[in-house]
Write a protein that holds these residues in place. Structure first.
Motif, PDB file in Angstrom:
ATOM      1  N   LEU A 405      45.470  47.954  46.651  1.00  0.00           N
ATOM      2  CA  LEU A 405      44.217  47.406  46.138  1.00  0.00           C
ATOM      3  C   LEU A 405      43.553  48.341  45.118  1.00  0.00           C
ATOM      4  O   LEU A 405      43.020  47.893  44.109  1.00  0.00           O
ATOM      5  N   ASP A 406      43.620  49.676  45.391  1.00  0.00           N
ATOM      6  CA  ASP A 406      42.974  50.584  44.443  1.00  0.00           C
ATOM      7  C   ASP A 406      43.711  50.592  43.104  1.00  0.00           C
ATOM      8  O   ASP A 406      43.118  50.693  42.042  1.00  0.00           O
ATOM      9  N   GLU A 407      45.035  50.395  43.188  1.00  0.00           N
ATOM     10  CA  GLU A 407      45.836  50.321  41.967  1.00  0.00           C
ATOM     11  C   GLU A 407      45.493  49.031  41.204  1.00  0.00           C
ATOM     12  O   GLU A 407      45.336  49.020  39.974  1.00  0.00           O
ATOM     13  N   LEU A 408      45.295  47.967  41.969  1.00  0.00           N
ATOM     14  CA  LEU A 408      44.930  46.674  41.365  1.00  0.00           C
ATOM     15  C   LEU A 408      43.585  46.800  40.639  1.00  0.00           C
ATOM     16  O   LEU A 408      43.429  46.368  39.491  1.00  0.00           O
ATOM     17  N   GLU A 409      42.627  47.423  41.317  1.00  0.00           N
ATOM     18  CA  GLU A 409      41.296  47.586  40.713  1.00  0.00           C
ATOM     19  C   GLU A 409      41.393  48.378  39.410  1.00  0.00           C
ATOM     20  O   GLU A 409      40.824  48.015  38.383  1.00  0.00           O
ATOM     21  N   SER A 410      42.177  49.443  39.470  1.00  0.00           N
ATOM     22  CA  SER A 410      42.307  50.301  38.312  1.00  0.00           C
ATOM     23  C   SER A 410      42.939  49.550  37.136  1.00  0.00           C
ATOM     24  O   SER A 410      42.458  49.605  36.005  1.00  0.00           O
ATOM     25  N   ARG A 411      44.018  48.785  37.414  1.00  0.00           N
ATOM     26  CA  ARG A 411      44.696  48.063  36.342  1.00  0.00           C
ATOM     27  C   ARG A 411      43.798  46.941  35.797  1.00  0.00           C
ATOM     28  O   ARG A 411      43.751  46.692  34.597  1.00  0.00           O
ATOM     29  N   TYR A 412      43.095  46.295  36.717  1.00  0.00           N
ATOM     30  CA  TYR A 412      42.214  45.199  36.292  1.00  0.00           C
ATOM     31  C   TYR A 412      41.107  45.730  35.380  1.00  0.00           C
ATOM     32  O   TYR A 412      40.781  45.148  34.343  1.00  0.00           O
ATOM     33  N   LEU A 413      40.544  46.880  35.766  1.00  0.00           N
ATOM     34  CA  LEU A 413      39.468  47.462  34.954  1.00  0.00           C
ATOM     35  C   LEU A 413      39.975  47.807  33.554  1.00  0.00           C
ATOM     36  O   LEU A 413      39.292  47.564  32.559  1.00  0.00           O
ATOM     37  N   LEU A 431      31.465  41.260  35.115  1.00  0.00           N
ATOM     38  CA  LEU A 431      32.041  41.650  36.412  1.00  0.00           C
ATOM     39  C   LEU A 431      31.024  41.524  37.538  1.00  0.00           C
ATOM     40  O   LEU A 431      31.360  41.692  38.709  1.00  0.00           O
ATOM     41  N   LEU A 441      33.058  53.371  38.363  1.00  0.00           N
ATOM     42  CA  LEU A 441      34.416  52.912  38.632  1.00  0.00           C
ATOM     43  C   LEU A 441      35.383  53.446  37.579  1.00  0.00           C
ATOM     44  O   LEU A 441      36.500  53.849  37.889  1.00  0.00           O
ATOM     45  N   ARG A 445      38.756  56.281  38.124  1.00  0.00           N
ATOM     46  CA  ARG A 445      40.188  55.964  37.945  1.00  0.00           C
ATOM     47  C   ARG A 445      41.039  57.189  37.626  1.00  0.00           C
ATOM     48  O   ARG A 445      40.595  58.104  36.971  1.00  0.00           O
TER      49      ARG A 445
END
Ligand SMILES: Nc1ncnc2c1ncn2[C@@H]1O[C@H](COP(=O)(O)OP(=O)(O)OP(=O)(O)O)[C@@H](O)[C@H]1O
Length: 445
Positions: A405-413, A431, A441, A445
């Motif tokens: 999930l943290d990787e997802l958040e980072s890529r999404y950002l 957002l 946020l 990252r």
């Protein structure tokens, strides 16, 4: 009370600085002091008129028009009552804090045994406006008035206030209103964003440090607690504080003292605490993520900040105020732009996950898109106004397989940042988070 008694009381009230009237239990004004006549009646004589005719320009009592009536409540309870009303005044409509007190029971009491005469005093609420204004809180909906009534009650006391509301609902403005309505108004207002403060940063920011406390501490630096002396300390996003910082804050609140980093001396703190969060703190306490003892310390007087969805009728007033503020900031010419009727309808028809901040961003972007001075619906159309993705960027966000999930958040950002063409405040609104949270946020990252 005899006529002579009323005349004596009226003579006494004449000297009172607060606008005040004497009423019977049929809403009739028996006397009004000079401050009331000046501030609320354009110096006209209002004796013999009904209070609701003068204050609301309506032909029936407020309680029959959907409002709380302190006179009715006082008549029923026999105790003083307060309510926040919108009153017509020579300056237009204003928020007014009305307090009704029963007069001591005398020979003139009614059959039910309740007092028949009442003294009503009014205070205009200065920290909010019911008309377009270039600063401060604006609003007139019932949800806004309920929030304002809580602020007005809490402000003059020293009570610790907790503002609870979604992002962009005006928590920082409300915190300022609490400060401005307090005896500390002439002191400083110091805002601290608790999100993203590491343990050491939290300590050095809040408590300051002594020269030589750590590498780079070349001089003594006062912390924000010291800067807030005599005023108000606003802790924004308090729900984001990790456990170690929670413990440090609790110690400060319990002892009323703090020590600069590298210092030996305990210094007395002197601030009024207002904090805010968009989180459900009670649920965080149950889940063990927020200390119960700290929760009780900061939650003395909670105030619910309504989402824009709870006060849609305020959208035209808010849009006009925000437009005036944007014009003032950009060109110094308030009234330069105006919203067409169609633009207003568009604004009223849509939803705002980012609340008032999102409304503000939308209006601000429209002022840049409008060639003339009138803002039209097409200037508010996001499908044509959203910044296109930079060349070569993906227009769709895609993930091929499940990832952390943290990787997802980072890529999404990263994707959202590329697609936003660098406009971070607009991205934050899209957002549904504050610009400060977005910065946090991105830093993380
Ligand atoms: N009642 C209001 N009247 C006028 N402007 C308002 C009102 N409430 C909020 N605003 C404006 O909306 C924007 C967001 O308000 P503010 O920063 O106080 O929200 P917030 O709840 O603290 O947001 P966050 O939790 O994301 O930090 C600001 O530009 C503020 O001036």
């Amino acid at each position: 009370m005899t006529d002579q008694g009323i005349a004596q009381l009226a003579a006494y009230l004449e000297e009172v600085a607060e606008p005040s009237i004497i009423l019977d239990d049929d809403y009739r004004i028996l006397a009004a002091n000079v401050a009331y006549r000046r501030d609320f009646a354009g110096s006209q004589d209002v004796t013999g008129r009904r209070c609701y005719e003068v204050s609301h320009r309506i032909d029936r009592p407020c309680d029959q028009a959907g409002e709380a009536c302190p006179l009715r409540q006082t008549a029923q309870s026999g105790h003083p009552q307060r309510a926040l009303h919108l009153h017509h005044t020579p300056r237009g409509e204003e928020h007014v804090d009305v307090e009704t007190r029963p007069l001591a029971r005398g020979p003139g009491k009614s059959k039910a045994g309740q007092p028949r005469l009442f003294v009503e005093s009014m205070r205009v609420v200065r920290h909010a406006s019911s008309q377009p204004a270039v600063q401060g809180l604006v609003g007139r909906s019932p949800a806004f008035q309920a929030m304002l009534a809580r602020i007005t009650r809490a402000a003059p006391a020293e009570a610790t206030v907790l503002l609870l509301g979604e992002t962009g609902t005006g928590k920082e403005l409300a915190a300022r209103a609490v400060h401005e309505g307090s005896p500390r108004a002439t002191g400083p207002f110091v805002a601290v964003d608790c999100s993203g403060l590491t343990e050491t940063l939290f300590e050095s920011e809040l408590f300051g440090y002594e020269k030589g406390a750590f590498t780079g501490a070349t001089h003594l630096k006062a912390g924000l607690v010291e800067a807030a002396a005599g005023g108000t300390l606003f802790l924004d996003e308090i729900g984001e504080l990790p456990p170690a910082q929670q413990a440090k804050l609790l110690r400060l609140l319990e002892s009323g003292t703090y020590r600069r980093v590298g210092g030996v001396e305990w210094l007395p703190a002197d601030f009024r605490l207002v904090s805010a969060t968009h989180r459900d703190l009670a649920a965080m306490v149950r889940a063990g993520d927020f200390r119960r003892d700290l929760y009780y310390r900061v939650n003395t007087f909670p105030i619910h900040m309504p989402a824009l969805a709870e006060r849609r009728e305020d959208i035209p007033l808010l849009a006009a105020s925000l437009l005036a503020r944007i014009d003032a900031a950009n060109s110094g010419r308030i009234g330069h732009h105006r919203l067409s009727a169609g633009a207003l309808r568009t604004l009223q028809a849509r939803d705002y996950e980012g609340n008032i901040r999102e409304l503000r961003n939308l209006v601000e972007r429209a002022t840049l898109l409008a060639d003339g001075t009138e803002i039209l619906p097409e200037h508010l159309d996001e499908s044509t106004t959203t910044a296109p993705a930079a060349p070569g960027n993906e227009t769709e966000f895609r993930i091929a397989a499940p990832i952390r999930l943290d990787e997802l958040e980072s890529r999404y950002l990263q994707w959202a940042l590329d697609a936003s063409a660098g406009n971070r405040s607009e991205l934050a609104a899209q957002l549904g988070i504050s610009a400060r949270t977005l910065y946090r946020l991105l830093r993380k990252r």
